[in-house]
Design a protein around this motif. Structure first.
Motif, short mmCIF file in Angstrom:
data_model
loop_
_atom_site.label_atom_id
_atom_site.label_comp_id
_atom_site.label_asym_id
_atom_site.label_seq_id
_atom_site.Cartn_x
_atom_site.Cartn_y
_atom_site.Cartn_z
N TYR A 195 -2.14 8.82 6.67
CA TYR A 195 -0.99 8.85 7.57
C TYR A 195 0.00 7.75 7.21
O TYR A 195 1.23 7.98 7.14
CB TYR A 195 -1.46 8.68 9.02
CG TYR A 195 -0.33 8.44 10.00
CD1 TYR A 195 0.48 9.49 10.44
CD2 TYR A 195 -0.07 7.15 10.47
CE1 TYR A 195 1.51 9.27 11.33
CE2 TYR A 195 0.96 6.92 11.36
CZ TYR A 195 1.76 7.97 11.78
OH TYR A 195 2.79 7.75 12.66
N HIS A 196 -0.51 6.54 6.97
CA HIS A 196 0.38 5.42 6.67
C HIS A 196 1.03 5.56 5.30
O HIS A 196 2.13 5.05 5.08
CB HIS A 196 -0.38 4.10 6.79
CG HIS A 196 -0.63 3.68 8.21
ND1 HIS A 196 -1.71 4.12 8.93
CD2 HIS A 196 0.07 2.87 9.04
CE1 HIS A 196 -1.67 3.59 10.15
NE2 HIS A 196 -0.60 2.83 10.25
N MET A 197 0.37 6.23 4.36
CA MET A 197 1.01 6.50 3.07
C MET A 197 2.15 7.50 3.23
O MET A 197 3.23 7.35 2.64
CB MET A 197 -0.02 7.01 2.06
CG MET A 197 -0.83 5.92 1.38
SD MET A 197 -1.82 6.55 0.00
CE MET A 197 -3.14 7.37 0.89
N ILE A 198 1.91 8.54 4.03
CA ILE A 198 2.93 9.57 4.24
C ILE A 198 4.16 8.98 4.93
O ILE A 198 5.31 9.31 4.60
CB ILE A 198 2.35 10.74 5.06
CG1 ILE A 198 1.30 11.50 4.23
CG2 ILE A 198 3.46 11.70 5.50
CD1 ILE A 198 0.56 12.56 5.00
N THR A 199 3.94 8.08 5.88
CA THR A 199 5.05 7.47 6.62
C THR A 199 5.69 6.33 5.85
O THR A 199 6.73 5.80 6.28
CB THR A 199 4.57 6.95 7.98
OG1 THR A 199 3.53 5.97 7.79
CG2 THR A 199 4.05 8.10 8.84
N GLY A 200 5.10 5.94 4.73
CA GLY A 200 5.67 4.87 3.92
C GLY A 200 5.30 3.48 4.38
O GLY A 200 5.83 2.49 3.87
N ALA A 201 4.36 3.36 5.32
CA ALA A 201 3.97 2.05 5.83
C ALA A 201 3.16 1.26 4.79
O ALA A 201 3.19 0.03 4.79
CB ALA A 201 3.16 2.20 7.12
N ILE A 202 2.44 1.98 3.94
CA ILE A 202 1.69 1.33 2.87
C ILE A 202 1.98 2.07 1.57
O ILE A 202 2.49 3.19 1.57
CB ILE A 202 0.17 1.31 3.13
CG1 ILE A 202 -0.38 2.73 3.23
CG2 ILE A 202 -0.15 0.51 4.38
CD1 ILE A 202 -1.91 2.77 3.37
N SER A 203 1.64 1.44 0.47
CA SER A 203 1.94 2.00 -0.84
C SER A 203 1.13 3.26 -1.12
O SER A 203 -0.06 3.34 -0.78
CB SER A 203 1.65 0.96 -1.93
OG SER A 203 1.75 1.53 -3.21
N SER A 204 1.78 4.24 -1.76
CA SER A 204 1.06 5.45 -2.17
C SER A 204 0.08 5.17 -3.30
O SER A 204 -0.74 6.03 -3.64
CB SER A 204 2.06 6.52 -2.61
OG SER A 204 2.83 6.07 -3.71
N CYS A 205 0.15 3.98 -3.88
CA CYS A 205 -0.82 3.61 -4.92
C CYS A 205 -2.23 3.47 -4.36
O CYS A 205 -3.19 3.31 -5.14
CB CYS A 205 -0.40 2.30 -5.58
SG CYS A 205 1.01 2.48 -6.72
N ASN A 206 -2.37 3.49 -3.03
CA ASN A 206 -3.71 3.46 -2.44
C ASN A 206 -4.48 4.75 -2.70
O ASN A 206 -5.69 4.79 -2.49
CB ASN A 206 -3.62 3.21 -0.93
CG ASN A 206 -3.28 1.77 -0.60
OD1 ASN A 206 -4.12 0.90 -0.64
ND2 ASN A 206 -2.01 1.53 -0.28
N MET A 207 -3.79 5.80 -3.13
CA MET A 207 -4.47 7.06 -3.46
C MET A 207 -4.92 7.02 -4.91
O MET A 207 -4.11 6.89 -5.82
CB MET A 207 -3.55 8.26 -3.22
CG MET A 207 -4.19 9.60 -3.60
SD MET A 207 -3.08 11.01 -3.33
CE MET A 207 -3.00 11.04 -1.54
#
Length: 453
Positions: A349-361
């Motif tokens: 959820y936080h990656m989709i909203t941009g709250a955290i980096s998508s590099c966490n995937m």
């Protein structure tokens, strides 16, 4: 001796691939076995149970008429039920419509809705069951610290003058009574942290212990020394070559004696390189590490970004433990599995909203690297990782995307409401869209593996 102690420190391609395919094979086998066995219980016949894809290396036919096979490409697996056009179990191979009713009942497409639903849901459910059992088994095997707190084993540390002994019962440190270490709630954790904060940052502290029935004063290290008990995969510390049981004795030329001294400098580094003096088996070594930004989940469901080098600390001694009951261990296994699920959903959820980096995937390369890293740190670490990954695979398969189990369950929900399944044309279109979406996400994750710092 640790069953994986013969393996070299992570860095070798062979270890990475071996660990990755071992973890993947276990998880896929459990997932597909869930589909197979529940399908069989529901009267649905499986023609093929395959571990891997591509050319068949080995196969045998069981008494139920299912061919069990091992294929050359170990990137997954499948169960093909009777009458299915392919392993996706979404369309017919053209023979189901002409089958007698009693034979058609044994196919996935001809089975009652409840049987198909249970069979499809069983894959993710078996992944969750595996995770719960593995987490619970490891927690049970570790036991739990019991009161009174008695030293079972002293870790080797580079501090002369330690007079603590195995068998000492810990009562107080620097005149402060040791707070509870068992089943700590939020208030207990705050009390323990206040206890740690009040202690001097020195090489040796005064301990009050009970020894042979008498209360004596002994000297020992800070209860949270800069000791490496575990390394985070893909972290600066792991990639630099630090190892478990290393002790960080210096930081940017200054002596340190407590883990929070290291933590404070790294968190305040703003990504600047820090120089570590590390004691290992009597030798002093130097390492230069550059902290990395890490998005860490919080209890409120949000995330906090910190600078980290990827070291987990621990006590300078092991305390005596007692047995942990099966029920308690299983409950902890459930809690740990749920923590992985809720953390994964929050992270997405936080990656989709941009709250955290998508590099966490992470993609397959990242997962392979973590597999090798955990394997290099011992059997328990690797098996724990398998349980975490099994939970993630189960959760991923429940997403309502065609070609995944969750997509099939959505189709069945539609059938339950509408009284008929989606048309074959609609199914083919949605399967194509779903497959495109899944491949797109996989490519995005692979991009992260290659280009994310």
């Amino acid at each position: 001796m640790d069953g994986l102690s013969f393996l070299p420190q992570f860095g070798g391609l062979a270890l990475t691939l071996l660990a990755f395919f071992a973890a993947l094979s276990v998880i896929v086998a459990i997932h597909e076995y869930g589909h197979y066995i529940v399908g069989r219980w529901c009267g649905i016949k499986a023609d093929v149970f395959s571990l891997g894809f591509g050319p068949v290396l080995f196969s045998r036919m069981d008494r139920h008429g299912t061919r069990w096979q091992l294929a050359a490409l170990p990137f997954g697996g499948y169960v093909k039920f009777m009458g299915d056009a392919n392993a996706a179990s979404g369309t017919s191979d053209g023979t189901v419509e002409d089958m007698p009713p009693e034979i058609r009942r044994k196919t996935m497409l001809g089975a009652p809705l409840w049987a198909r639903t249970l069979t499809v849901a069983a894959g993710p459910v078996f992944n969750f069951i595996l995770s719960i059992l593995v987490f619970g088994a490891i927690i049970m095997s570790q036991g739990k610290v019991t009161e009174p707190y008695v030293i079972d084993n002293l870790r080797p540390l580079p501090f002369d003058g330690v007079t603590l002994q195995e068998g000492d019962e810990l009562l107080a440190i620097e005149g402060r009574e040791i707070p509870t270490l068992i089943n700590m709630d939020e208030e207990d954790q705050e009390v323990f942290q206040a206890f740690i904060d009040a202690l001097p940052r020195e090489a040796l502290l005064d301990y009050e212990v009970r020894r042979d029935g008498e209360i004596v004063t002994a000297t020992g290290p800070h209860p949270q020394p800069p000791l490496v008990t575990q390394l985070s995969p893909r972290s600066a510390a792991f990639e630099s070559g630090l190892k478990q049981e290393d002790v960080i004795v210096g930081l940017d030329g200054e002596r340190i004696y407590a883990f929070d001294q290291l933590k404070a400098v790294v968190e305040g580094s703003d990504g600047a390189t820090v120089a570590l003096d590390v004691w290992r088996d009597g030798d002093l070594m130097e390492f230069d590490l550059t902290p990395r930004r890490v998005d860490e989940p919080q209890e409120d469901g949000g995330f906090e970004t910190n600078w980290r080098i990827g070291i987990v600390g621990g006590l300078p001694y092991e305390l005596q433990t007692g047995p942990r009951g099966f029920g308690e261990s299983l409950s902890n296994g459930v809690s740990q599995t749920w923590a992985v699920i809720s953390g994964s959903m929050s992270g997405l959820y936080h990656m989709i909203t941009g709250a955290i980096s998508s590099c966490n995937m992470s993609g397959p390369i990242g997962i392979a690297e973590v597999s090798g890293a955990m394997a290099s740190q011992g059997v328990d670490s690797f098996i724990w990782f398998i349980a975490v990954l099994s939970t993630a695979v189960g959760l991923l398969n429940l997403f309502p995307i065609p070609v995944l189990d969750g997509g099939h369950l959505v189709f069945y929900a539609y059938e339950a409401v509408a009284g008929r399944p989606p048309s074959e044309r609609a199914l083919r279109i949605m399967m194509t869209v779903g497959l495109t979406l899944v491949l797109g996400v996989m490519l995005f994750a692979l991009f992260n593996d290659i280009f994310c710092p």
